[in-house]
Structures are given as C-alpha cells and as structure tokens.
Design a protein around this motif. Structure first.
Motif, mmCIF file in Angstrom:
data_model
loop_
_atom_site.group_PDB
_atom_site.id
_atom_site.type_symbol
_atom_site.label_atom_id
_atom_site.label_comp_id
_atom_site.label_asym_id
_atom_site.label_seq_id
_atom_site.Cartn_x
_atom_site.Cartn_y
_atom_site.Cartn_z
ATOM 1 N N ALA A 125 -49.163 -53.160 -1.858
ATOM 2 C CA ALA A 125 -50.144 -52.323 -2.507
ATOM 3 C C ALA A 125 -50.023 -52.505 -4.042
ATOM 4 O O ALA A 125 -51.142 -52.407 -4.542
ATOM 5 C CB ALA A 125 -49.270 -50.953 -2.252
ATOM 6 N N LEU A 126 -48.924 -52.945 -4.495
ATOM 7 C CA LEU A 126 -49.125 -53.066 -6.114
ATOM 8 C C LEU A 126 -50.003 -54.409 -6.272
ATOM 9 O O LEU A 126 -50.650 -54.294 -7.325
ATOM 10 C CB LEU A 126 -47.675 -53.638 -6.653
ATOM 11 C CG LEU A 126 -46.649 -52.327 -6.596
ATOM 12 C CD1 LEU A 126 -45.494 -52.834 -6.841
ATOM 13 C CD2 LEU A 126 -47.309 -51.148 -7.162
ATOM 14 N N ASP A 127 -49.755 -55.279 -5.609
ATOM 15 C CA ASP A 127 -50.897 -56.747 -5.788
ATOM 16 C C ASP A 127 -52.393 -56.164 -5.453
ATOM 17 O O ASP A 127 -53.090 -56.977 -6.146
ATOM 18 C CB ASP A 127 -50.628 -57.748 -4.775
ATOM 19 C CG ASP A 127 -49.118 -58.459 -5.051
ATOM 20 O OD1 ASP A 127 -48.737 -58.356 -6.216
ATOM 21 O OD2 ASP A 127 -48.451 -59.182 -4.128
ATOM 22 N N ALA A 128 -52.680 -55.329 -4.698
ATOM 23 C CA ALA A 128 -53.922 -54.669 -4.483
ATOM 24 C C ALA A 128 -54.464 -53.995 -5.746
ATOM 25 O O ALA A 128 -55.752 -53.454 -5.770
ATOM 26 C CB ALA A 128 -54.073 -54.267 -3.130
ATOM 27 N N GLY A 129 -53.812 -53.561 -6.517
ATOM 28 C CA GLY A 129 -54.053 -52.845 -7.390
ATOM 29 C C GLY A 129 -53.614 -51.291 -7.786
ATOM 30 O O GLY A 129 -53.971 -50.485 -8.394
ATOM 31 N N ALA A 130 -52.620 -50.871 -6.824
ATOM 32 C CA ALA A 130 -51.996 -49.562 -7.043
ATOM 33 C C ALA A 130 -51.087 -49.501 -8.281
ATOM 34 O O ALA A 130 -50.519 -50.309 -8.716
ATOM 35 C CB ALA A 130 -50.997 -49.502 -5.705
ATOM 36 N N SER A 131 -50.950 -48.209 -8.896
ATOM 37 C CA SER A 131 -50.333 -47.794 -10.046
ATOM 38 C C SER A 131 -48.926 -47.927 -9.919
ATOM 39 O O SER A 131 -48.129 -48.362 -10.456
ATOM 40 C CB SER A 131 -50.826 -46.480 -10.787
ATOM 41 O OG SER A 131 -52.205 -46.707 -10.936
ATOM 42 N N THR A 132 -48.500 -47.190 -8.609
ATOM 43 C CA THR A 132 -47.121 -47.343 -8.215
ATOM 44 C C THR A 132 -46.973 -47.022 -6.613
ATOM 45 O O THR A 132 -47.909 -46.685 -6.211
ATOM 46 C CB THR A 132 -46.482 -45.937 -9.134
ATOM 47 O OG1 THR A 132 -45.118 -45.977 -8.783
ATOM 48 C CG2 THR A 132 -47.004 -44.879 -8.468
ATOM 49 N N TYR A 133 -45.805 -47.278 -6.406
ATOM 50 C CA TYR A 133 -45.643 -47.073 -4.640
ATOM 51 C C TYR A 133 -44.337 -46.180 -4.676
ATOM 52 O O TYR A 133 -43.201 -46.495 -5.254
ATOM 53 C CB TYR A 133 -45.195 -48.742 -4.125
ATOM 54 C CG TYR A 133 -45.260 -48.494 -2.683
ATOM 55 C CD1 TYR A 133 -46.389 -48.700 -1.888
ATOM 56 C CD2 TYR A 133 -43.893 -48.482 -2.110
ATOM 57 C CE1 TYR A 133 -46.073 -48.960 -0.446
ATOM 58 C CE2 TYR A 133 -43.804 -48.334 -0.660
ATOM 59 C CZ TYR A 133 -44.982 -48.533 0.043
ATOM 60 O OH TYR A 133 -44.816 -48.724 1.523
ATOM 61 N N LEU A 134 -44.391 -45.558 -3.430
ATOM 62 C CA LEU A 134 -43.351 -44.619 -3.424
ATOM 63 C C LEU A 134 -43.158 -44.731 -1.697
ATOM 64 O O LEU A 134 -44.073 -44.728 -1.020
ATOM 65 C CB LEU A 134 -43.347 -42.980 -3.613
ATOM 66 C CG LEU A 134 -43.548 -42.832 -5.235
ATOM 67 C CD1 LEU A 134 -43.611 -41.249 -5.610
ATOM 68 C CD2 LEU A 134 -42.249 -43.260 -5.989
ATOM 69 N N SER A 135 -41.784 -44.647 -1.411
ATOM 70 C CA SER A 135 -41.651 -44.415 -0.049
ATOM 71 C C SER A 135 -42.177 -42.868 0.492
ATOM 72 O O SER A 135 -41.973 -42.043 -0.143
ATOM 73 C CB SER A 135 -40.038 -44.653 0.239
ATOM 74 O OG SER A 135 -39.651 -44.122 1.684
ATOM 75 N N SER A 136 -42.302 -42.945 1.711
ATOM 76 C CA SER A 136 -42.920 -41.516 2.379
ATOM 77 C C SER A 136 -41.772 -40.634 2.653
ATOM 78 O O SER A 136 -41.933 -39.524 2.518
ATOM 79 C CB SER A 136 -43.585 -41.798 3.580
ATOM 80 O OG SER A 136 -44.529 -42.719 3.630
#
Length: 262
Positions: A125-136
C-alpha cells in the motif's frame, strides 16, 4: 434583599458557565480537523461500519462507495474530499491505486489504507502511494488521531508560510510575495501556483497536476494555457532576478528550483 442578591449572582454565574461551555466547544471544533471535513471511504461492502459512523459523529461528511475506478474518480473530481480511506486492502489493489493517483484530481489528497496486520500488505500500500497504513483492528482512538493528522496536513497548506531568506518569502496571510528582497505582485491564481511550488521545491509537476493547482480543482486547463501561465509567472519573477528558478523539464512538466538556503 440577600436572597435577591444571591439569585442575581447565581443567574450571572449560570450565564457565565454557559458562555464558557460554548467557548470551549467552539475552540474544540476549531482545532478539530475532522469536523466539517469531506471523507470518501472505499470498501468491499458500501455500508457504514463502526469507524465510519464514528467519523460522522465527529462531524465529518462521509461518503461510502464500492471500489469501482470510474465512480471513485468522478466522485473525487466532483466532491473533492480531504481524505480517501481504502478498507479491505490487498496487494493486488496496488496497480489500481497507482492509476488513481495519476489522475489530476488526486494531486493533493491524502490516502489512509486499512487491511490485514501484515508487513507485505502494508508495504504494498505504501509503495503504491498511500499516505499511511493501519491494521483493520486498530483502536478507534488511534484511527481518529491518524485521520485528524492527515486532514490537518491536507487542509492547511494554503496557510503555510514559505520563508527562506534572503531568497523567498511567501506570506499567505497578506497574500504578498518577496523574491530576493523585492516584492512582486501576483494574481490569485499565480500566487496559488507559486506558493504550492515553493512548498515542494525541486519536485516536477505534470501539466495535469498544474491544471488542478491553478484551477483549485474546479476545471481542466489546456496545456497551452498552462504554458502561458508559466511564462507569465516566470516573466514577473524575472523582475526580481528569479525567473530562472522556474524551470521547464521537457517531457515532464515544471519545477521550482530555489537557491541553497544561506
């Protein structure tokens, strides 16, 4: 007389208490970037869940859509949300997110991705351009804090001062610009353009991205019109000996290359 006096004091105290509560509520709303914000949520099931309802209770305007590229792109263009939340992430969604981020309407938007508590999912997700990633399964308090932080970063670039003396000073409060110590006069559109470039020095912007910046996301500007706007801005900057800072990167777009800070 005594009871009248006490009654008057209590009456004013109650009014003072109400006023203080109103002031506190107003102050809390002013510093809460979630309140009044537009948030677009993409999920496999387009129905509000617990976190989406919590955003609404915090004052956000929330739309929930299934992740269909055409509908999402049109909604981003028309509604201009301050934050995009993608739920139920899987690595095979990365190409779709890359394609979405290439659209002019996605130049400024922050993207929060949620999915499995897994390093591979997070990195994709981060490599694709997301600003941040959180667990569901993240705690609600952490989710809200992250949403607020992303919205704050998105909303306040127009009020962020750029000051790198002696070369450039952009004061958004007074809408004034100084280059090499000399003040230049800009239209609102050119002021917005130079301000955004100065906040991202040495980054190359495509004509599509510049169209979005110049028009505040309201319409598409033809590439020849963008070239004319760049030429006009460079000519004005030349008056302060700074025209060469605005560079044309042939085949890619334009960038602002500021002198090294002294």
């Amino acid at each position: 007389m005594f009871y009248t006096l006490i009654g008057g004091v209590l009456h004013h105290a109650l009014h003072l208490s109400d006023a203080l509560l109103l002031m506190t509520a107003a102050r809390a709303e002013a510093v809460n970037p979630i309140s009044g914000s537009r948030i677009l949520v993409l999920a496999s099931e387009p129905s509000p869940d617990k976190l989406t309802l919590r955003l609404q209770r915090s004052g956000a305007h929330v739309k929930v859509l299934a992740a269909h590229a055409v509908e999402v792109a049109n909604t981003l263009k028309r509604w201009q949300p301050g934050l995009l939340i993608m739920k139920d992430w899987s690595p095979d969604m990365a190409p779709w997110l890359n394609e979405l981020l290439a659209l002019p309407g996605c130049v400024h938007i922050s993207i929060l991705v949620m999915g499995e508590d897994d390093e591979e999912h997070a990195m994709s997700a981060l490599d694709a351009g997301a600003s941040t990633y959180l667990s569901s399964t993240v705690a609600e308090s952490i989710f809200l804090a992250q949403v607020a932080a992303l919205l704050k970063n998105t909303q306040h670039w127009e009020s962020t001062e750029v000051r790198q003396e002696p070369h450039i000073w952009i004061n958004p409060g007074s809408s004034r610009v100084w280059l090499n110590g000399a003040e230049i006069r800009l239209s609102r559109r050119l002021f917005r353009f130079l301000h955004y470039l100065a906040l991202h020095p040495d980054r190359t912007f495509s004509p599509q991205e510049i169209s979005h910046i110049l028009s505040d996301g309201q319409k598409f500007i033809q590439e020849n019109s963008i070239a004319a706007q760049v030429h006009r801005l460079r000519k004005i900057m030349d008056e302060a000996g700074a025209g060469e800072w605005l560079e044309t990167v042939h085949g890619f777009g334009y960038r602002l290359n500021l002198p090294e800070k002294i």
